[in-house]
Design a protein around this motif. Structure first.
Motif, mmCIF file in Angstrom:
data_model
loop_
_atom_site.group_PDB
_atom_site.id
_atom_site.type_symbol
_atom_site.label_atom_id
_atom_site.label_comp_id
_atom_site.label_asym_id
_atom_site.label_seq_id
_atom_site.Cartn_x
_atom_site.Cartn_y
_atom_site.Cartn_z
ATOM 1 N N LEU A 153 0.082 4.369 -5.234
ATOM 2 C CA LEU A 153 -0.287 3.045 -5.762
ATOM 3 C C LEU A 153 0.956 2.277 -6.215
ATOM 4 O O LEU A 153 1.055 1.066 -6.012
ATOM 5 C CB LEU A 153 -1.265 3.198 -6.923
ATOM 6 C CG LEU A 153 -2.625 3.794 -6.539
ATOM 7 C CD1 LEU A 153 -3.362 4.284 -7.786
ATOM 8 C CD2 LEU A 153 -3.468 2.766 -5.780
ATOM 9 N N GLN A 154 1.890 3.008 -6.808
ATOM 10 C CA GLN A 154 3.128 2.410 -7.289
ATOM 11 C C GLN A 154 3.917 1.810 -6.129
ATOM 12 O O GLN A 154 4.360 0.670 -6.182
ATOM 13 C CB GLN A 154 3.980 3.507 -7.937
ATOM 14 C CG GLN A 154 4.542 3.145 -9.268
ATOM 15 C CD GLN A 154 4.905 4.401 -10.070
ATOM 16 O OE1 GLN A 154 4.896 5.527 -9.550
ATOM 17 N NE2 GLN A 154 5.213 4.210 -11.328
ATOM 18 N N LEU A 155 4.027 2.593 -5.079
ATOM 19 C CA LEU A 155 4.778 2.191 -3.886
ATOM 20 C C LEU A 155 4.182 0.941 -3.259
ATOM 21 O O LEU A 155 4.888 0.120 -2.693
ATOM 22 C CB LEU A 155 4.730 3.360 -2.883
ATOM 23 C CG LEU A 155 5.849 3.451 -1.868
ATOM 24 C CD1 LEU A 155 7.177 3.677 -2.585
ATOM 25 C CD2 LEU A 155 5.573 4.624 -0.911
ATOM 26 N N ARG A 156 2.864 0.819 -3.377
ATOM 27 C CA ARG A 156 2.197 -0.328 -2.754
ATOM 28 C C ARG A 156 1.936 -1.458 -3.739
ATOM 29 O O ARG A 156 1.146 -2.348 -3.479
ATOM 30 C CB ARG A 156 0.917 0.136 -2.067
ATOM 31 C CG ARG A 156 1.263 0.792 -0.741
ATOM 32 C CD ARG A 156 0.297 1.873 -0.372
ATOM 33 N NE ARG A 156 0.778 2.582 0.803
ATOM 34 C CZ ARG A 156 1.462 3.729 0.744
ATOM 35 N NH1 ARG A 156 1.755 4.286 -0.405
ATOM 36 N NH2 ARG A 156 1.857 4.315 1.865
ATOM 37 N N LYS A 157 2.563 -1.357 -4.900
ATOM 38 C CA LYS A 157 2.561 -2.451 -5.875
ATOM 39 C C LYS A 157 1.198 -2.755 -6.491
ATOM 40 O O LYS A 157 0.898 -3.896 -6.825
ATOM 41 C CB LYS A 157 3.154 -3.744 -5.282
ATOM 42 C CG LYS A 157 4.532 -3.591 -4.652
ATOM 43 C CD LYS A 157 5.621 -3.777 -5.713
ATOM 44 C CE LYS A 157 7.004 -3.886 -5.104
ATOM 45 N NZ LYS A 157 7.506 -2.583 -4.587
ATOM 46 N N THR A 180 -4.758 -2.224 2.012
ATOM 47 C CA THR A 180 -5.200 -3.554 2.441
ATOM 48 C C THR A 180 -5.810 -4.341 1.274
ATOM 49 O O THR A 180 -5.579 -5.543 1.154
ATOM 50 C CB THR A 180 -6.220 -3.425 3.587
ATOM 51 O OG1 THR A 180 -5.615 -2.642 4.625
ATOM 52 C CG2 THR A 180 -6.622 -4.770 4.126
ATOM 53 N N ILE A 181 -6.574 -3.665 0.433
ATOM 54 C CA ILE A 181 -7.167 -4.351 -0.726
ATOM 55 C C ILE A 181 -6.050 -4.872 -1.640
ATOM 56 O O ILE A 181 -6.110 -5.997 -2.130
ATOM 57 C CB ILE A 181 -8.127 -3.417 -1.517
ATOM 58 C CG1 ILE A 181 -9.357 -3.062 -0.669
ATOM 59 C CG2 ILE A 181 -8.576 -4.082 -2.826
ATOM 60 C CD1 ILE A 181 -10.250 -1.972 -1.273
ATOM 61 N N ILE A 182 -5.011 -4.044 -1.842
ATOM 62 C CA ILE A 182 -3.902 -4.480 -2.705
ATOM 63 C C ILE A 182 -3.230 -5.729 -2.125
ATOM 64 O O ILE A 182 -3.041 -6.728 -2.832
ATOM 65 C CB ILE A 182 -2.865 -3.342 -2.897
ATOM 66 C CG1 ILE A 182 -3.497 -2.150 -3.626
ATOM 67 C CG2 ILE A 182 -1.640 -3.855 -3.676
ATOM 68 C CD1 ILE A 182 -2.630 -0.899 -3.679
ATOM 69 N N SER A 183 -2.906 -5.703 -0.830
ATOM 70 C CA SER A 183 -2.224 -6.881 -0.246
ATOM 71 C C SER A 183 -3.121 -8.099 -0.268
ATOM 72 O O SER A 183 -2.678 -9.206 -0.578
ATOM 73 C CB SER A 183 -1.802 -6.670 1.208
ATOM 74 O OG SER A 183 -1.588 -5.361 1.498
ATOM 75 N N MET A 184 -4.392 -7.883 0.052
ATOM 76 C CA MET A 184 -5.310 -9.024 0.062
ATOM 77 C C MET A 184 -5.397 -9.648 -1.324
ATOM 78 O O MET A 184 -5.322 -10.858 -1.484
ATOM 79 C CB MET A 184 -6.693 -8.577 0.529
ATOM 80 C CG MET A 184 -7.692 -9.713 0.568
ATOM 81 S SD MET A 184 -9.345 -9.133 0.895
ATOM 82 C CE MET A 184 -9.650 -8.206 -0.582
ATOM 83 N N ALA A 185 -5.552 -8.790 -2.331
ATOM 84 C CA ALA A 185 -5.653 -9.293 -3.702
ATOM 85 C C ALA A 185 -4.405 -10.104 -4.063
ATOM 86 O O ALA A 185 -4.509 -11.207 -4.592
ATOM 87 C CB ALA A 185 -5.827 -8.133 -4.671
ATOM 88 N N HIS A 186 -3.252 -9.559 -3.750
ATOM 89 C CA HIS A 186 -2.016 -10.263 -4.101
ATOM 90 C C HIS A 186 -1.905 -11.587 -3.359
ATOM 91 O O HIS A 186 -1.471 -12.587 -3.934
ATOM 92 C CB HIS A 186 -0.804 -9.371 -3.846
ATOM 93 C CG HIS A 186 -0.703 -8.264 -4.854
ATOM 94 N ND1 HIS A 186 0.068 -7.144 -4.670
ATOM 95 C CD2 HIS A 186 -1.305 -8.106 -6.071
ATOM 96 C CE1 HIS A 186 -0.035 -6.349 -5.725
ATOM 97 N NE2 HIS A 186 -0.876 -6.901 -6.583
ATOM 98 N N ASN A 187 -2.326 -11.603 -2.098
ATOM 99 C CA ASN A 187 -2.281 -12.864 -1.346
ATOM 100 C C ASN A 187 -3.234 -13.900 -1.937
ATOM 101 O O ASN A 187 -3.027 -15.102 -1.779
ATOM 102 C CB ASN A 187 -2.620 -12.623 0.128
ATOM 103 C CG ASN A 187 -1.498 -11.898 0.840
ATOM 104 O OD1 ASN A 187 -0.339 -11.986 0.434
ATOM 105 N ND2 ASN A 187 -1.832 -11.165 1.887
#
Ligand code: C2E
Ligand code: MG
Ligand code: MG
Ligand code: MG
Length: 279
Positions: free
Chosen positions: A247-251, A221-228
């Motif tokens: 981590l790789q899989l989730r970009k 969720t932190i990864i997606s939020m950051a990217h958004n």
């Protein structure tokens, strides 16, 4: 300290506490002398691009070799340095040292890397922080785009002042990141107010990616939020290949941790860079 501990609190005095108080005093006195005596040094931990596997930056981490106590962990002495204000001269020393070292690597011909330096809240609140940073860059002749300052969520206490300082640093071209993201009990609203470039996922989340579904969900969720929000994400405390794969899989953009390298001396990091440039 012990006596100050609350009005109606009866405190038992134990030998353990005595040891702790003595040690704290010893550290405080030692910190005052440490700089003059040259007992500190800085080590560097590589930060790696998750897609290419290349080192793209490093974090400067202070080390202290006390004459009697030996190696003292920053987790033990940084809080005391903050409390006593000694973090101001110590932090400035780290900043200058890190800028100089980064410039040395550039002068040696390595692809320019970004140097991340930890700034504690006490340092961040000092009124001349911007000047101190400007001086360190000027003196080392380092391009500001190769400096990153790692701030913690605790600086948000005084958000008006913090935002203005951040804007001045951003205007100089410096990168700003939030360290230990998600551990600071702060509201998320600062993310839309602060001119930051990246979030560092705290190692307490990374550690349990594969054993705790909630940690995995938080990291994702932190990864997606950051990217958004158009921010980059770096995961701290990566120790295994499995964690990196997750981590790789989730970009996730970048990673840092013992899987790649422990914090090492400047000489050892030169070797790592040397190897990388001949790959
Ligand atoms: P931090 O900024 O979150 O730094 C990351 C810490 O995690 C470092 O500990 C690093 O050695 C450790 N680490 C890195 N990869 C791994 C891993 O894969 N597994 C585990 N278990 N640990 C890993 P260190 O060097 O002991 O520093 C602790 C904290 O002390 C830092 O946390 C930072 O808050 C503070 N600190 C260190 N150097 C400085 C400094 O120059 N100035 C300031 N203000 N604070 C500093
Ligand atoms: Mg840090
Ligand atoms: Mg951290
Ligand atoms: Mg930390």
């Amino acid at each position: 300290r012990v006596k100050e501990n609350g009005k109606n609190n009866f405190q038992f005095y134990t030998p353990d506490m005595n040891d702790a108080v003595t040690r704290k005093m010893q550290l405080e006195i030692g910190l005052r002398k440490g700089l003059e005596r040259g007992e500190f040094n800085v080590c560097y931990q590589p930060q790696v691009d998750v897609t290419t596997g290349k080192v793209i930056g490093m974090e400067a981490l202070i080390r202290w070799q006390h004459p009697e106590l030996g190696n003292v962990s920053p987790a033990d002495f940084i809080p005391i340095a903050e409390e006593t204000g000694l973090i101001i001269p110590i932090g400035e020393w780290v900043l200058r040292e890190a800028c100089r070292q980064n410039k040395r690597w550039q002068d040696a011909g390595y692809t320019p890397l970004r140097m991340a330096v930890n700034i504690s809240s006490r340092q961040f609140q000092q009124s001349n922080l911007v000047e101190v940073v400007r001086k360190a860059l000027k003196e080392s002749d380092l391009d500001p785009q190769y400096l990153e300052l790692e701030l913690t969520e605790s600086i948000i206490q005084d958000s008006k002042y913090a935002i203005s300082t951040m804007h001045q640093l951003k205007a100089m071209g410096i990168h700003l990141s939030i360290d230990d993201f998600g551990t600071g009990y702060s509201s998320l609203s600062y993310l839309k107010l602060f001119p930051i470039d990246s979030l560092k996922i705290d190692q307490s989340f990374t550690r349990n990616i594969h054993t705790n579904l909630k940690d995995a969900a938080l990291v994702q969720t932190i990864i997606s939020m950051a990217h958004n929000l158009d921010l980059k994400v770096i995961a701290e405390g990566v120790e295994t290949k499995d964690q990196l794969d997750f981590l790789q899989l989730r970009k996730c953009n970048e990673a840092q941790g013992f899987f790649f390298s422990r914090p090492v001396s400047a000489e050892q990091l030169s070797d790592i860079l040397q190897k990388q440039s001949s790959d």
